[in-house]
Motif scaffolding. Structure first.
Motif, PDB file in Angstrom:
ATOM      1  N   PHE A 184       0.838  -1.197   0.000  1.00 24.53           N
ATOM      2  CA  PHE A 184       0.000   0.000   0.000  1.00 24.53           C
ATOM      3  C   PHE A 184       0.877   1.253   0.000  1.00 24.53           C
ATOM      4  O   PHE A 184       1.023   1.911  -1.020  1.00 24.53           O
ATOM      5  N   LEU A 185       1.468   1.537   1.142  1.00 27.31           N
ATOM      6  CA  LEU A 185       2.137   2.821   1.331  1.00 27.31           C
ATOM      7  C   LEU A 185       3.209   3.080   0.281  1.00 27.31           C
ATOM      8  O   LEU A 185       3.355   4.200  -0.196  1.00 27.31           O
ATOM      9  N   HIS A 186       4.000   2.050  -0.053  1.00 30.67           N
ATOM     10  CA  HIS A 186       5.134   2.267  -0.955  1.00 30.67           C
ATOM     11  C   HIS A 186       4.842   1.827  -2.395  1.00 30.67           C
ATOM     12  O   HIS A 186       5.756   1.756  -3.207  1.00 30.67           O
ATOM     13  N   SER A 187       3.586   1.499  -2.685  1.00 32.70           N
ATOM     14  CA  SER A 187       3.285   0.909  -3.995  1.00 32.70           C
ATOM     15  C   SER A 187       3.651   1.841  -5.154  1.00 32.70           C
ATOM     16  O   SER A 187       4.044   1.377  -6.226  1.00 32.70           O
ATOM     17  N   GLY A 188       3.542   3.140  -4.937  1.00 38.85           N
ATOM     18  CA  GLY A 188       3.849   4.076  -6.012  1.00 38.85           C
ATOM     19  C   GLY A 188       5.309   4.063  -6.417  1.00 38.85           C
ATOM     20  O   GLY A 188       5.670   4.434  -7.540  1.00 38.85           O
ATOM     21  N   GLN A 189       6.172   3.642  -5.497  1.00 39.80           N
ATOM     22  CA  GLN A 189       7.621   3.718  -5.742  1.00 39.80           C
ATOM     23  C   GLN A 189       8.209   2.434  -6.311  1.00 39.80           C
ATOM     24  O   GLN A 189       9.312   2.431  -6.853  1.00 39.80           O
ATOM     25  N   LEU A 190       7.488   1.309  -6.186  1.00 36.47           N
ATOM     26  CA  LEU A 190       8.122   0.024  -6.482  1.00 36.47           C
ATOM     27  C   LEU A 190       8.625  -0.043  -7.929  1.00 36.47           C
ATOM     28  O   LEU A 190       9.685  -0.619  -8.183  1.00 36.47           O
ATOM     29  N   ASN A 191       7.886   0.522  -8.849  1.00 42.07           N
ATOM     30  CA  ASN A 191       8.296   0.413 -10.254  1.00 42.07           C
ATOM     31  C   ASN A 191       8.962   1.671 -10.796  1.00 42.07           C
ATOM     32  O   ASN A 191       9.299   1.733 -11.978  1.00 42.07           O
ATOM     33  N   THR A 192       9.138   2.677  -9.920  1.00 38.50           N
ATOM     34  CA  THR A 192       9.744   3.919 -10.416  1.00 38.50           C
ATOM     35  C   THR A 192      11.042   4.280  -9.705  1.00 38.50           C
ATOM     36  O   THR A 192      11.923   4.895 -10.298  1.00 38.50           O
ATOM     37  N   ASP A 193      11.178   3.914  -8.446  1.00 43.16           N
ATOM     38  CA  ASP A 193      12.383   4.306  -7.705  1.00 43.16           C
ATOM     39  C   ASP A 193      13.603   3.620  -8.329  1.00 43.16           C
ATOM     40  O   ASP A 193      13.587   2.410  -8.560  1.00 43.16           O
TER      41      ASP A 193
END
Lengths: 428, 169
Positions: A184-193
């Motif tokens: 949830f919290l970090h889902s936005g970063q998994l494929n971009t960081d």
């Protein structure tokens, strides 16, 4: 849910408190080596386990950590002159060496031995890896130095940063052993960081929001396995080690460097988060180091010249509701470290655990609290050395792996979860 | 155009002084917990835990482990309520939100599968505490693993009390 007295037991770490005594059995990060970069450089104020100390590096390159305040009138030695193998208080010229021993009291006669009887409380300060470690306990019980892998690989293979978190240490640690929030919290970063993207594990993470957990007791702490569906007949496992009292590692992703944290109480309402990234078998690339310095991965972008994050509670963590709507940042806060910090600080300085409503999947947290409490009681009542003091307990790794359904993760990954010099991490 | 930040509001909302003004109403216990010992040793652990003052938890032994493998319907598994005598599993799962199974060997492996399946069909979260490790509990683990949302291995006997306390059972 914890009773109030247990919450106090686990969260109070000042001198004389039971948990404070437990912490004083371990080597703890006191500051980064970069904070004392040169002989006779500026002294640095350090607060750890509610003790106010001063750190410095003398003319001969020796590190010292001692009571912040001059024995004479209580002046902070942060104002001191660092000269000729000692810190000299600018008020009346009293001078101390790295052991806290007073060397000179200028107002006394030249033949006086007055200063021989003046000694500030001091602690050892030793560089291991990028960190200066201290031990605040009984010198008779001082354990061997830490043997975590990230401080023993060549310098080119490791990077450590730190940030100030405005909350008690325990609620920060509990975030580190709670694997289910990642989806949830970090889902936005998994494929971009840049330090996360490209891992097959990211797809498993995002594709299965209801992980199953297996919590396994170890001599030094716990292994917490989070299991998600992978291809037919297989599970994706993310295995997080916790070494008491406050060391955790994040399961790796692809060939990215492996990261983790050590949470160190500053006082009961603040802690330092030491964050490391290392690769067991190769140097970190320039791009990886740049990304870490810029606050990517699990690091933070700090206010220049400080270790306070740029996004902090005074500016609402630079909340971006538009980015939240776009799912660019699931919570609207940018950066994995600050996503964690913002929510953990929002609980209050010391979260009131009498009011929480845990569920079965919080068993890792429940077990960790129980191990801490038992260790405190065993230490207090019987003098039992707590788990995690023995350097053998430090030789752990996090693991990410895909296994067939019928394979028990601890048996299948026993070697992968141990330090193997020269062997890469097990990762998906 | 960037929206203005409401400066400092989080800081004001997270001080110790502020926390005194938070809503302070009693927190409801978990709806109902069922705790089942799957073999003789684990039943003893469950019985010891049952002496604590729980709010909604009920405690059972699974005595028919030998016959469990042949049961066509998992709901028909017989449980023995430690206070009230024999019960049918399916009847005891009405309104339950968490079931904790405790195993110390493989005797109750087939029963664990039935209980896990019955809970799974009802959307009941299942947890497993395994009092031991290695080959003596391999069967129990294999039966629990597909259903138990969380497994504690190896668990200590007092883990059960701590888990139920944390869950407000």
């Amino acid at each position: 849910m914890l009773r109030p007295e247990i919450n106090e037991l686990l969260t109070e770490t000042g001198p004389g408190t039971p948990m404070g005594e437990l912490f004083r059995h371990y080597w703890l990060p006191a500051l980064l080596a970069e904070e004392l970069p040169e002989d006779d450089g500026a002294p640095v104020r350090v607060k750890i386990l509610s003790e106010r100390l001063i750190a410095f590096r003398d003319t001969s390159g020796r590190y010292g950590l001692m009571d912040e305040f001059c024995a004479h009138r209580g002046v902070s030695l942060w104002f001191a002159r660092n000269e000729e193998n000692g810190l000299r208080c600018p008020y009346h010229g009293w001078k101390y060496d790295v052991t806290g021993q007073c060397l000179e009291v200028p107002s006394e006669p030249e033949a006086s031995n007055f200063c021989a009887n003046v000694k500030l409380k001091s602690y050892p300060l030793v560089k291991v890896g990028d960190i200066l470690w201290t031990y605040l306990g009984d010198p008779e019980s001082q354990p061997p130095l830490p043997e975590y892998e990230f401080v023993h690989v060549p310098e080119s293979q490791t990077y450590t940063s730190k940030r100030w978190q405005e909350s008690n240490w325990l609620q920060a640690l509990e975030g580190g052993i709670d694997s289910s929030h990642v989806s949830f919290l970090h889902s936005g970063q998994l494929n971009t960081d840049p330090l996360f993207k490209g891992s097959r594990g990211n797809d498993y993470n995002k594709g299965d929001l209801k992980p199953y957990f297996e919590v396994t007791d170890t001599p030094g702490g716990l292994f917490i396995g989070a299991r998600r569906n992978a291809e037919e007949g297989h599970y994706y496992w993310r295995i997080t080690p916790w070494v008491m009292p406050s060391f955790t590692m994040v399961p790796p992703r692809a060939d990215h460097p492996v990261h983790g944290h050590i949470w160190v109480p500053i006082d009961d309402e603040n802690c330092w988060v030491y964050t490391f990234d290392y690769h067991p078998v190769r140097p970190l690339s320039d791009d990886e180091r740049s990304a870490m310095r810029a606050g990517h991965g699990v690091h933070s972008e700090n206010i220049p010249g400080t270790y306070r994050p740029m996004a902090n509670k005074d500016n609402d963590y630079l909340m971006d509701r538009e980015a939240q709507k776009r799912n660019e940042h699931y919570s609207g806060v940018k950066g994995i470290a600050i996503q964690d910090a913002s929510l953990q600080e929002s609980m209050g300085p010391i979260v009131d655990r009498t009011k929480e409503r845990l569920v079965a999947t919080d068993t890792g947290i429940i077990k960790a609290r129980q191990k801490l409490r038992k260790a405190v009681i065993a230490l207090t009542d019987d003098g039992v050395v707590p788990p995690g003091v023995d350097p053998e307990h430090h030789r752990v790794r996090s693991v990410s792996v895909v296994l067939p359904h019928d394979v028990a993760f601890m048996e299948a990954t026993a070697e992968d979860a141990s330090v193997r010099p020269g062997v890469a991490q097990t990762t998906v | 155009m960037a929206r203005p930040i409401l400066h400092n509001s989080c800081a004001r909302a997270t001080t110790a002084a502020e926390s005194r003004f938070r809503i302070d109403v009693p927190i409801a216990p978990c709806r109902a917990a069922r705790v089942i010992g799957l073999d003789d040793d684990s039943v003893q652990v469950v019985a010891d835990a049952a002496h604590e003052p729980w709010r909604t938890a009920r405690f059972y032994a699974c005595d028919d482990t030998a016959e469990a493998a042949d049961l066509p319907d998992p709901d028909d598994l017989r449980l023995r309520d430690l206070d009230r005598g024999g019960m049918r599993l399916g009847d005891e799962l009405e309104g339950v939100d968490v079931t904790v199974m405790v195993a110390s060997n493989d005797d109750g492996a087939a029963a664990a599968s039935h209980i896990g399946l019955a809970c799974s069909l009802r959307g009941i979260t299942t947890a497993g505490l395994v009092l031991g490790s290695g080959s003596s509990v391999a069967g129990a683990l294999a039966s629990l693993r597909p259903y138990a949302r969380v497994l504690l291995v190896p668990a200590e006997p007092d883990d059960l009390v701590h888990l139920l306390t944390a869950l407000r059972a």
